[in-house]
Design a protein around this motif. Structure first.
Motif, PDB file in Angstrom:
ATOM      1  N   GLY A   7       0.854  -1.238   0.062  1.00 30.81           N
ATOM      2  CA  GLY A   7       0.086  -0.052   0.039  1.00 30.81           C
ATOM      3  C   GLY A   7       0.922   1.327   0.155  1.00 30.81           C
ATOM      4  N   GLY A   8       0.100   2.431   0.142  1.00 30.50           N
ATOM      5  CA  GLY A   8       0.981   3.571   0.319  1.00 30.50           C
ATOM      6  C   GLY A   8       2.011   3.707   1.228  1.00 30.50           C
ATOM      7  N   MET A   9       1.494   3.810   2.473  1.00 32.73           N
ATOM      8  CA  MET A   9       2.652   3.939   3.455  1.00 32.73           C
ATOM      9  C   MET A   9       3.485   2.755   3.721  1.00 32.73           C
ATOM     10  SD  MET A   9       1.018   6.192   6.546  1.00 32.73           S
ATOM     11  CE  MET A   9      -0.888   6.294   6.150  1.00 32.73           C
ATOM     12  N   ASP A  36       0.522  -8.540   1.785  1.00 33.43           N
ATOM     13  CA  ASP A  36      -0.475  -7.750   1.415  1.00 33.43           C
ATOM     14  C   ASP A  36      -1.552  -8.597   1.041  1.00 33.43           C
ATOM     15  OD1 ASP A  36      -2.355  -5.564   0.265  1.00 33.43           O
ATOM     16  OD2 ASP A  36      -0.578  -4.322   0.844  1.00 33.43           O
ATOM     17  N   VAL A  37      -2.851  -8.221   1.218  1.00 33.58           N
ATOM     18  CA  VAL A  37      -4.116  -8.960   0.584  1.00 33.58           C
ATOM     19  C   VAL A  37      -4.017  -8.756  -1.111  1.00 33.58           C
ATOM     20  CG1 VAL A  37      -6.095  -7.198   0.830  1.00 33.58           C
ATOM     21  CG2 VAL A  37      -6.397  -9.607   0.954  1.00 33.58           C
ATOM     22  N   ASP A  51      -4.217 -12.542   4.121  1.00 34.91           N
ATOM     23  CA  ASP A  51      -5.288 -11.888   4.782  1.00 34.91           C
ATOM     24  C   ASP A  51      -5.146 -11.731   6.125  1.00 34.91           C
ATOM     25  OD1 ASP A  51      -7.512 -10.976   5.739  1.00 34.91           O
ATOM     26  OD2 ASP A  51      -9.143 -12.030   4.333  1.00 34.91           O
ATOM     27  N   VAL A  52      -4.726 -10.566   6.631  1.00 37.71           N
ATOM     28  CA  VAL A  52      -4.341 -10.461   7.875  1.00 37.71           C
ATOM     29  C   VAL A  52      -5.457 -10.832   8.997  1.00 37.71           C
ATOM     30  CG1 VAL A  52      -5.082  -7.933   8.301  1.00 37.71           C
ATOM     31  CG2 VAL A  52      -3.038  -8.652   9.403  1.00 37.71           C
ATOM     32  N   ASN A  75       0.887  -2.432   9.782  1.00 39.26           N
ATOM     33  CA  ASN A  75       0.431  -1.531   8.898  1.00 39.26           C
ATOM     34  C   ASN A  75      -0.838  -1.663   8.320  1.00 39.26           C
ATOM     35  OD1 ASN A  75       0.978   1.134   6.980  1.00 39.26           O
ATOM     36  ND2 ASN A  75       0.648  -0.680   5.766  1.00 39.26           N
ATOM     37  N   THR A 102      -1.308   3.418  14.013  1.00 37.59           N
ATOM     38  CA  THR A 102      -2.595   3.752  14.597  1.00 37.59           C
ATOM     39  C   THR A 102      -3.116   4.824  13.744  1.00 37.59           C
ATOM     40  OG1 THR A 102      -2.053   4.778  16.468  1.00 37.59           O
ATOM     41  CG2 THR A 102      -2.034   2.483  16.728  1.00 37.59           C
ATOM     42  N   TYR A 124     -14.007   3.036  12.838  1.00 37.26           N
ATOM     43  CA  TYR A 124     -12.479   3.322  12.508  1.00 37.26           C
ATOM     44  C   TYR A 124     -11.821   3.599  13.731  1.00 37.26           C
ATOM     45  CZ  TYR A 124      -7.997   4.597  10.559  1.00 37.26           C
ATOM     46  OH  TYR A 124      -6.549   4.940  10.131  1.00 37.26           O
ATOM     47  N   LYS A 135      -8.719   1.649  15.774  1.00 35.13           N
ATOM     48  CA  LYS A 135      -7.388   2.376  15.948  1.00 35.13           C
ATOM     49  C   LYS A 135      -6.984   2.508  17.385  1.00 35.13           C
ATOM     50  CE  LYS A 135      -5.850   2.128  11.958  1.00 35.13           C
ATOM     51  NZ  LYS A 135      -4.512   1.183  11.568  1.00 35.13           N
ATOM     52  N   THR A 143      -3.714  11.060   4.575  1.00 40.43           N
ATOM     53  CA  THR A 143      -2.418  10.840   3.772  1.00 40.43           C
ATOM     54  C   THR A 143      -2.801  10.548   2.403  1.00 40.43           C
ATOM     55  OG1 THR A 143      -1.366  10.241   6.186  1.00 40.43           O
ATOM     56  CG2 THR A 143      -0.142   9.644   4.180  1.00 40.43           C
ATOM     57  N   THR A 186      -2.760   8.221   0.073  1.00 37.71           N
ATOM     58  CA  THR A 186      -2.649   7.119  -0.305  1.00 37.71           C
ATOM     59  C   THR A 186      -4.259   6.553  -0.947  1.00 37.71           C
ATOM     60  OG1 THR A 186      -3.637   5.909   1.639  1.00 37.71           O
ATOM     61  CG2 THR A 186      -1.385   6.633   1.691  1.00 37.71           C
TER      62      THR A 186
HETATM   63  N1  LIG Z   1      -4.259   7.376   4.782  1.00 40.61           N
HETATM   64  C1  LIG Z   1      -4.463   7.934   5.831  1.00 40.61           C
HETATM   65  O1  LIG Z   1      -5.136   9.312   5.937  1.00 40.61           O
HETATM   66  C2  LIG Z   1      -4.015   7.394   7.310  1.00 40.61           C
HETATM   67  C3  LIG Z   1      -3.914   8.325   8.619  1.00 40.61           C
HETATM   68  C4  LIG Z   1      -3.642   7.569   9.640  1.00 40.61           C
HETATM   69  C5  LIG Z   1      -3.547   6.227   9.687  1.00 40.61           C
HETATM   70  N2  LIG Z   1      -3.539   5.423   8.554  1.00 40.61           N
HETATM   71  C6  LIG Z   1      -3.278   4.137   8.545  1.00 40.61           C
HETATM   72  O2  LIG Z   1      -2.212   3.673   7.821  1.00 40.61           O
HETATM   73  C7  LIG Z   1      -2.271   2.454   7.589  1.00 40.61           C
HETATM   74  C8  LIG Z   1      -1.651   2.131   6.255  1.00 40.61           C
HETATM   75  O3  LIG Z   1      -2.701   2.947   5.262  1.00 40.61           O
HETATM   76  P1  LIG Z   1      -2.467   3.571   3.962  1.00 40.61           P
HETATM   77  O4  LIG Z   1      -2.943   5.051   4.226  1.00 40.61           O
HETATM   78  O5  LIG Z   1      -1.130   3.359   3.552  1.00 40.61           O
HETATM   79  O6  LIG Z   1      -3.501   2.932   3.003  1.00 40.61           O
HETATM   80  P2  LIG Z   1      -3.587   2.008   1.831  1.00 40.61           P
HETATM   81  O7  LIG Z   1      -4.720   1.569   1.434  1.00 40.61           O
HETATM   82  O8  LIG Z   1      -2.455   2.343   0.787  1.00 40.61           O
HETATM   83  O9  LIG Z   1      -2.740   0.656   2.371  1.00 40.61           O
HETATM   84  C9  LIG Z   1      -3.365  -0.487   3.296  1.00 40.61           C
HETATM   85  C10 LIG Z   1      -2.797  -1.725   2.446  1.00 40.61           C
HETATM   86  O10 LIG Z   1      -3.270  -2.704   3.394  1.00 40.61           O
HETATM   87  C11 LIG Z   1      -3.613  -3.588   2.746  1.00 40.61           C
HETATM   88  N3  LIG Z   1      -5.037  -4.539   3.430  1.00 40.61           N
HETATM   89  C12 LIG Z   1      -6.242  -4.339   3.576  1.00 40.61           C
HETATM   90  N4  LIG Z   1      -6.857  -5.070   4.025  1.00 40.61           N
HETATM   91  C13 LIG Z   1      -5.724  -6.049   4.317  1.00 40.61           C
HETATM   92  C14 LIG Z   1      -6.072  -7.630   4.723  1.00 40.61           C
HETATM   93  N5  LIG Z   1      -7.358  -8.020   5.120  1.00 40.61           N
HETATM   94  N6  LIG Z   1      -4.810  -8.214   4.934  1.00 40.61           N
HETATM   95  C15 LIG Z   1      -3.626  -7.728   4.557  1.00 40.61           C
HETATM   96  N7  LIG Z   1      -3.514  -6.404   4.008  1.00 40.61           N
HETATM   97  C16 LIG Z   1      -4.792  -5.739   3.923  1.00 40.61           C
HETATM   98  C17 LIG Z   1      -4.179  -3.094   1.505  1.00 40.61           C
HETATM   99  O11 LIG Z   1      -4.374  -3.824   0.364  1.00 40.61           O
HETATM  100  C18 LIG Z   1      -3.376  -2.031   1.301  1.00 40.61           C
HETATM  101  O12 LIG Z   1      -2.184  -2.232   0.375  1.00 40.61           O
HETATM  102  C19 LIG Z   1      -3.336   1.790   7.908  1.00 40.61           C
HETATM  103  O13 LIG Z   1      -3.437   1.016   8.925  1.00 40.61           O
HETATM  104  C20 LIG Z   1      -4.248   2.983   7.928  1.00 40.61           C
HETATM  105  O14 LIG Z   1      -5.234   2.973   8.984  1.00 40.61           O
HETATM  106  C21 LIG Z   1      -3.908   6.111   7.194  1.00 40.61           C
END
Ligand SMILES: NC(=O)c1ccc[n+]([C@@H]2O[C@H](COP(=O)([O-])OP(=O)(O)OC[C@H]3O[C@@H](n4cnc5c(N)ncnc54)[C@H](O)[C@@H]3O)[C@@H](O)[C@H]2O)c1
Length: 301
Positions: free
Chosen positions: A37-39, A58-59, A86-87, A113, A174, A188, A192, A222, A224
């Motif tokens: 994913g993004g982060m 990753d899923v 799948d986590v 993450n 989180t 949500y 967290k 963020t 993503t």
């Molecule tokens: N983007 C934001 O604004 C933000 C802000 C604060 C925290 N977060 C947290 O940051 C973390 C990363 O999110 P992101 O912004 O990079 O989003 P993202 O959607 O780009 O990445 C999340 C990744 O988790 C994977 N995923 C989802 N369900 C899954 C599962 N069941 N099993 C395995 N992998 C799975 C997705 O395929 C994806 O690649 C998350 O925990 C999110 O809650 C995000």
């Protein structure tokens, strides 16, 4: 019916902090869940570029593969092993840990993450937010399982061997504390908050073992796939996922020895400072330790 998992948005990668190159992660083995994913992708690439061997689990198999390809092209130090899982499935989590151990070595670093946002509950949550009582029970459960039960299962699977090694890192992603209590963000925020509280409890259970448990958050919405295209934001003004790279590399290194039960806000990380100083400047206690002081325990003074 459960919605499809949100598609990972492919990003133009920006460069992470330059002054982290003196941190060497060679010999360290890390699992980054949601590593496609993004982060998660940014953190996997950063850890690998500092020499770590990384399993990006990753899923979304294609997304994890793309991150591994990118690492292959852009770093000549560490490697990225992509795994689909799948986590929420304990056997899948155990397989990821086992395959990582066999292919890369014993796990030293777990970045919890993988996560899903409010789209899992309500596809149009930005424009038509819904109250908590309207949530579909299956969707509610799915979110809690991905965002809290999954990280717990991954931590459960790696903790004992980290204790045996006398060194380890569990890094939980989180969210901002105010998002945990934001209106229309159920569950949500609760998923967290559970992981934030888990961080503090697990860190105490692991005290003195050499295994730390810390929180790392981006510090705001963020750029993503987590933030839908329909969101009313200028995406360039959002926090960029690469802010996570400096702190995750530092947290995964020996430089963070002894730092546990803490939270780090990545967008406040000053990359112009030495990483130890940058970490000191943004380090705060995990969760809400002061809010717990009102409990009265029988026999306690
Ligand atoms: N983007 C934001 O604004 C933000 C802000 C604060 C925290 N977060 C947290 O940051 C973390 C990363 O999110 P992101 O912004 O990079 O989003 P993202 O959607 O780009 O990445 C999340 C990744 O988790 C994977 N995923 C989802 N369900 C899954 C599962 N069941 N099993 C395995 N992998 C799975 C997705 O395929 C994806 O690649 C998350 O925990 C999110 O809650 C995000």
């Amino acid at each position: 019916m459960l919605p499809a998992e949100p598609k990972t948005r492919m990003l133009v990668r920006r460069k992470g902090p330059e002054n982290m190159h003196n941190i060497d992660l060679e010999g360290k083995v890390a699992i980054v869940t949601g590593g496609g994913g993004g982060m998660g992708g940014a953190m996997s690439l950063a850890l690998a570029s500092h020499g770590a061997s990384v399993c990006a689990a990753d899923v979304n198999r294609d997304a994890a593969d793309k991150i591994a390809d990118e690492a292959h092209k852009t770093t000549n130090s560490g490697t990225i092993l992509p795994i689909a899982f799948d986590v929420t499935d304990f056997d899948d989590c155990a397989r990821v840990v086992e395959v990582t151990r066999k292919e890369l070595g014993p796990v030293n670093v777990l970045v919890n993450n993988a996560g899903v946002g409010m789209q899992t509950i309500n596809e149009n949550y930005m424009n038509e937010p819904a109250k908590f009582w309207l949530a579909d029970l299956d969707r509610w459960q799915r979110m809690m399982d991905i965002n809290f039960k999954g990280p717990f299962m991954m931590a459960k699977l790696v903790a004992e061997s980290m204790v045996e090694q006398g060194w380890g890192r569990i890094i939980n992603v989180t969210t901002s504390l105010d998002t945990m209590i934001r209106h229309n963000y159920s569950p949500y925020g609760q998923s967290k908050a559970a992981l934030e509280s888990g961080t503090a409890t697990w860190a105490k259970d692991l005290e003195g073992s050499g295994v730390s448990v810390n929180v790392l958050v981006p510090g705001g919405p963020t750029n993503t796939g987590f933030i839908p295209e329909s969101a009313p934001f200028d995406r360039d003004k959002l926090v960029q996922p690469e802010v996570m790279t400096g702190p995750v590399v530092w947290l995964a290194s020996d430089r963070s020895d002894g730092i546990t039960n803490s939270r780090f806000v990545a967008s406040n990380w000053d990359a112009s400072l030495d990483p130890d100083e940058a970490a000191r400047a943004v380090c705060a206690p995990a969760a809400w330790p002061d809010a717990g002081t009102q409990a009265v325990w029988p026999g306690a003074n």
